[in-house]
Write a protein that holds these residues in place. Sequence first.
Motif, PDB file in Angstrom:
ATOM      1  N   ASP A  83     -14.986 -11.545  26.627  1.00  0.00           N
ATOM      2  CA  ASP A  83     -15.170 -12.057  27.998  1.00  0.00           C
ATOM      3  C   ASP A  83     -16.241 -12.870  28.001  1.00  0.00           C
ATOM      4  OD1 ASP A  83     -14.984 -11.954  30.716  1.00  0.00           O
ATOM      5  OD2 ASP A  83     -15.299  -9.892  31.203  1.00  0.00           O
ATOM      6  N   PRO A  84     -16.125 -14.210  27.710  1.00  0.00           N
ATOM      7  CA  PRO A  84     -17.229 -15.205  27.492  1.00  0.00           C
ATOM      8  C   PRO A  84     -17.935 -15.430  29.086  1.00  0.00           C
ATOM      9  CG  PRO A  84     -15.129 -16.270  26.919  1.00  0.00           C
ATOM     10  CD  PRO A  84     -14.906 -14.753  27.100  1.00  0.00           C
ATOM     11  N   GLU A  85     -17.264 -15.328  29.855  1.00  0.00           N
ATOM     12  CA  GLU A  85     -17.676 -15.571  31.373  1.00  0.00           C
ATOM     13  C   GLU A  85     -18.740 -14.645  31.601  1.00  0.00           C
ATOM     14  OE1 GLU A  85     -17.490 -18.735  32.832  1.00  0.00           O
ATOM     15  OE2 GLU A  85     -16.459 -19.213  30.958  1.00  0.00           O
ATOM     16  N   GLN A  86     -18.593 -13.384  31.020  1.00  0.00           N
ATOM     17  CA  GLN A  86     -19.448 -12.209  31.344  1.00  0.00           C
ATOM     18  C   GLN A  86     -20.887 -12.091  30.742  1.00  0.00           C
ATOM     19  OE1 GLN A  86     -19.311 -10.007  34.294  1.00  0.00           O
ATOM     20  NE2 GLN A  86     -17.832 -11.319  34.816  1.00  0.00           N
ATOM     21  N   PHE A  87     -20.650 -12.948  29.545  1.00  0.00           N
ATOM     22  CA  PHE A  87     -21.980 -12.918  28.620  1.00  0.00           C
ATOM     23  C   PHE A  87     -22.977 -13.691  29.409  1.00  0.00           C
ATOM     24  CE2 PHE A  87     -24.468 -15.023  25.288  1.00  0.00           C
ATOM     25  CZ  PHE A  87     -24.873 -13.865  24.900  1.00  0.00           C
ATOM     26  N   GLY A  88     -24.190 -13.168  29.635  1.00  0.00           N
ATOM     27  CA  GLY A  88     -25.315 -13.676  29.930  1.00  0.00           C
ATOM     28  C   GLY A  88     -25.431 -13.047  31.721  1.00  0.00           C
ATOM     29  N   LEU A  89     -24.686 -12.389  32.206  1.00  0.00           N
ATOM     30  CA  LEU A  89     -24.685 -11.857  33.520  1.00  0.00           C
ATOM     31  C   LEU A  89     -25.222 -10.450  33.305  1.00  0.00           C
ATOM     32  CD1 LEU A  89     -21.473 -13.129  35.059  1.00  0.00           C
ATOM     33  CD2 LEU A  89     -23.709 -14.029  35.187  1.00  0.00           C
ATOM     34  N   CYS A  90     -26.072 -10.177  34.113  1.00  0.00           N
ATOM     35  CA  CYS A  90     -26.608  -8.886  34.096  1.00  0.00           C
ATOM     36  C   CYS A  90     -25.363  -7.701  34.545  1.00  0.00           C
ATOM     37  CB  CYS A  90     -27.637  -8.627  35.366  1.00  0.00           C
ATOM     38  SG  CYS A  90     -28.502  -7.088  35.640  1.00  0.00           S
ATOM     39  N   GLU A  91     -25.339  -6.593  33.833  1.00  0.00           N
ATOM     40  CA  GLU A  91     -24.591  -5.492  34.018  1.00  0.00           C
ATOM     41  C   GLU A  91     -24.670  -4.972  35.268  1.00  0.00           C
ATOM     42  OE1 GLU A  91     -24.592  -2.812  30.926  1.00  0.00           O
ATOM     43  OE2 GLU A  91     -23.356  -4.001  29.542  1.00  0.00           O
ATOM     44  N   VAL A  92     -25.750  -4.941  35.928  1.00  0.00           N
ATOM     45  CA  VAL A  92     -26.127  -4.175  37.245  1.00  0.00           C
ATOM     46  C   VAL A  92     -25.825  -4.966  38.434  1.00  0.00           C
ATOM     47  CG1 VAL A  92     -27.659  -2.826  38.504  1.00  0.00           C
ATOM     48  CG2 VAL A  92     -27.517  -2.591  36.144  1.00  0.00           C
ATOM     49  N   CYS A  93     -26.618  -6.268  38.647  1.00  0.00           N
ATOM     50  CA  CYS A  93     -26.618  -6.775  39.683  1.00  0.00           C
ATOM     51  C   CYS A  93     -25.538  -8.095  39.445  1.00  0.00           C
ATOM     52  CB  CYS A  93     -28.051  -7.419  40.129  1.00  0.00           C
ATOM     53  SG  CYS A  93     -28.605  -8.571  38.952  1.00  0.00           S
ATOM     54  N   GLU A  94     -25.085  -8.455  38.410  1.00  0.00           N
ATOM     55  CA  GLU A  94     -24.167  -9.479  38.048  1.00  0.00           C
ATOM     56  C   GLU A  94     -24.836 -10.753  38.184  1.00  0.00           C
ATOM     57  OE1 GLU A  94     -20.295  -8.745  40.018  1.00  0.00           O
ATOM     58  OE2 GLU A  94     -20.245  -6.900  38.617  1.00  0.00           O
ATOM     59  N   GLU A  95     -26.038 -11.052  38.430  1.00  0.00           N
ATOM     60  CA  GLU A  95     -26.789 -12.205  38.231  1.00  0.00           C
ATOM     61  C   GLU A  95     -27.061 -13.029  37.188  1.00  0.00           C
ATOM     62  OE1 GLU A  95     -27.708 -14.027  40.987  1.00  0.00           O
ATOM     63  OE2 GLU A  95     -26.640 -12.589  42.236  1.00  0.00           O
ATOM     64  N   PRO A  96     -27.264 -14.042  36.765  1.00  0.00           N
ATOM     65  CA  PRO A  96     -27.529 -14.817  35.380  1.00  0.00           C
ATOM     66  C   PRO A  96     -28.699 -14.180  34.981  1.00  0.00           C
ATOM     67  CG  PRO A  96     -26.554 -16.311  36.950  1.00  0.00           C
ATOM     68  CD  PRO A  96     -26.728 -15.361  37.899  1.00  0.00           C
ATOM     69  N   ILE A  97     -28.758 -13.759  33.703  1.00  0.00           N
ATOM     70  CA  ILE A  97     -29.981 -13.333  32.965  1.00  0.00           C
ATOM     71  C   ILE A  97     -30.843 -14.791  32.686  1.00  0.00           C
ATOM     72  CG2 ILE A  97     -30.948 -12.328  31.021  1.00  0.00           C
ATOM     73  CD1 ILE A  97     -28.535 -10.374  31.026  1.00  0.00           C
ATOM     74  N   LYS A  98     -32.135 -14.909  32.954  1.00  0.00           N
ATOM     75  CA  LYS A  98     -32.820 -15.978  32.601  1.00  0.00           C
ATOM     76  C   LYS A  98     -32.571 -16.382  31.347  1.00  0.00           C
ATOM     77  CE  LYS A  98     -36.136 -15.422  36.101  1.00  0.00           C
ATOM     78  NZ  LYS A  98     -37.575 -15.339  36.322  1.00  0.00           N
ATOM     79  N   PRO A  99     -32.479 -17.980  30.901  1.00  0.00           N
ATOM     80  CA  PRO A  99     -32.053 -18.311  29.736  1.00  0.00           C
ATOM     81  C   PRO A  99     -33.295 -18.084  28.649  1.00  0.00           C
ATOM     82  CG  PRO A  99     -31.543 -19.999  31.555  1.00  0.00           C
ATOM     83  CD  PRO A  99     -32.279 -18.710  32.218  1.00  0.00           C
ATOM     84  N   ARG A 100     -34.399 -18.067  29.076  1.00  0.00           N
ATOM     85  CA  ARG A 100     -35.413 -17.649  28.169  1.00  0.00           C
ATOM     86  C   ARG A 100     -35.405 -16.221  27.475  1.00  0.00           C
ATOM     87  NH1 ARG A 100     -38.994 -18.947  24.372  1.00  0.00           N
ATOM     88  NH2 ARG A 100     -41.083 -18.120  24.610  1.00  0.00           N
ATOM     89  N   ARG A 101     -35.120 -15.514  28.440  1.00  0.00           N
ATOM     90  CA  ARG A 101     -34.784 -13.988  28.069  1.00  0.00           C
ATOM     91  C   ARG A 101     -33.553 -13.825  27.143  1.00  0.00           C
ATOM     92  NH1 ARG A 101     -35.786  -8.683  29.307  1.00  0.00           N
ATOM     93  NH2 ARG A 101     -34.112  -7.117  29.676  1.00  0.00           N
ATOM     94  N   LEU A 102     -32.710 -14.824  27.232  1.00  0.00           N
ATOM     95  CA  LEU A 102     -31.406 -14.974  26.309  1.00  0.00           C
ATOM     96  C   LEU A 102     -31.727 -15.299  25.011  1.00  0.00           C
ATOM     97  CD1 LEU A 102     -28.301 -15.337  28.848  1.00  0.00           C
ATOM     98  CD2 LEU A 102     -29.022 -13.184  27.509  1.00  0.00           C
ATOM     99  N   GLU A 103     -32.697 -16.375  25.040  1.00  0.00           N
ATOM    100  CA  GLU A 103     -32.910 -16.958  23.747  1.00  0.00           C
ATOM    101  C   GLU A 103     -33.840 -16.150  22.908  1.00  0.00           C
ATOM    102  OE1 GLU A 103     -32.494 -19.901  22.609  1.00  0.00           O
ATOM    103  OE2 GLU A 103     -31.451 -20.750  24.436  1.00  0.00           O
ATOM    104  N   LEU A 104     -34.747 -15.437  23.668  1.00  0.00           N
ATOM    105  CA  LEU A 104     -35.601 -14.131  22.643  1.00  0.00           C
ATOM    106  C   LEU A 104     -34.803 -13.184  22.234  1.00  0.00           C
ATOM    107  CD1 LEU A 104     -38.938 -14.500  24.936  1.00  0.00           C
ATOM    108  CD2 LEU A 104     -38.412 -15.295  22.679  1.00  0.00           C
ATOM    109  N   MET A 105     -33.847 -12.725  23.226  1.00  0.00           N
ATOM    110  CA  MET A 105     -33.209 -11.341  23.065  1.00  0.00           C
ATOM    111  C   MET A 105     -31.610 -11.396  23.377  1.00  0.00           C
ATOM    112  SD  MET A 105     -36.017  -8.555  24.416  1.00  0.00           S
ATOM    113  CE  MET A 105     -35.830  -9.266  26.347  1.00  0.00           C
ATOM    114  N   PRO A 106     -30.911 -12.241  22.798  1.00  0.00           N
ATOM    115  CA  PRO A 106     -29.559 -12.640  23.065  1.00  0.00           C
ATOM    116  C   PRO A 106     -28.684 -11.332  23.314  1.00  0.00           C
ATOM    117  CG  PRO A 106     -29.599 -13.277  20.883  1.00  0.00           C
ATOM    118  CD  PRO A 106     -31.179 -12.865  21.111  1.00  0.00           C
ATOM    119  N   TRP A 107     -29.011 -10.122  22.922  1.00  0.00           N
ATOM    120  CA  TRP A 107     -28.147  -8.738  23.147  1.00  0.00           C
ATOM    121  C   TRP A 107     -28.192  -8.274  24.436  1.00  0.00           C
ATOM    122  CZ3 TRP A 107     -31.999  -9.593  19.590  1.00  0.00           C
ATOM    123  CH2 TRP A 107     -33.172  -8.913  19.722  1.00  0.00           C
ATOM    124  N   VAL A 108     -29.289  -8.739  25.195  1.00  0.00           N
ATOM    125  CA  VAL A 108     -29.737  -7.999  26.514  1.00  0.00           C
ATOM    126  C   VAL A 108     -28.621  -8.048  27.565  1.00  0.00           C
ATOM    127  CG1 VAL A 108     -32.148  -8.358  26.339  1.00  0.00           C
ATOM    128  CG2 VAL A 108     -30.853  -9.926  27.595  1.00  0.00           C
TER     129      VAL A 108
END
Length: 130
Positions: free
Chosen positions: A78-103
Motif C-alpha cells: 500500500d505505497p500511498e499509505q507509506f509515510g503517513l501517520c497511522e493515527v492522524c493520517e498526516e504526512p510524517i516529516k521527510p527528515r524524520r523518515l530519512e532518519l527512521m524510515p520505519w516510523v
Amino acid sequence: MDAGTRNRLRARLVSLRDELLTQGSMNIPPARTDVVSTPDDDEAPLTHMTQAIASNRNRERADRLEQIRDALALVDEDPEQFGLCEVCEEPIKPRRLELMPWVVLCVACQEKHEHEHRSPGSRKHLGDFQ
C-alpha cells in the motif's frame, strides 16, 4: 510522497534490514563455564550485567527488524499509505523518515503515545531530540 522518495526510503529500509541480519544476535555469555565450579563473587555482577545488555540488544534488534519488515510490506502492498501517520493520517516529516524510515507515527502522535505510556519520573520528550 513521490515515487522517487518512496523508492529511496525502501532501498534504505532494505539496507538497514540486511545490516541487522548480517550483524546477527549478540552472544549471551553463560554465568559459569563448567557445572562444578561456583561463580566468582566479583565476576557475577559483571556477568549478569553483560547478559542483560546482550539480551536487551537482541530484543531491540528483533523489534527493529520487525518494524523494518512491516515498513517494507507497507511500501510494497500500500505505497500511498507509506509515510503517513497511522493515527492522524498526516504526512510524517521527510527528515524524520530519512532518519527512521520505519516510523509509523508523526512527532505529535509519537509524543502523545509516549506520554500515555511513560513511566513515572520520566521527563524526556520526543521534541527534545528534533
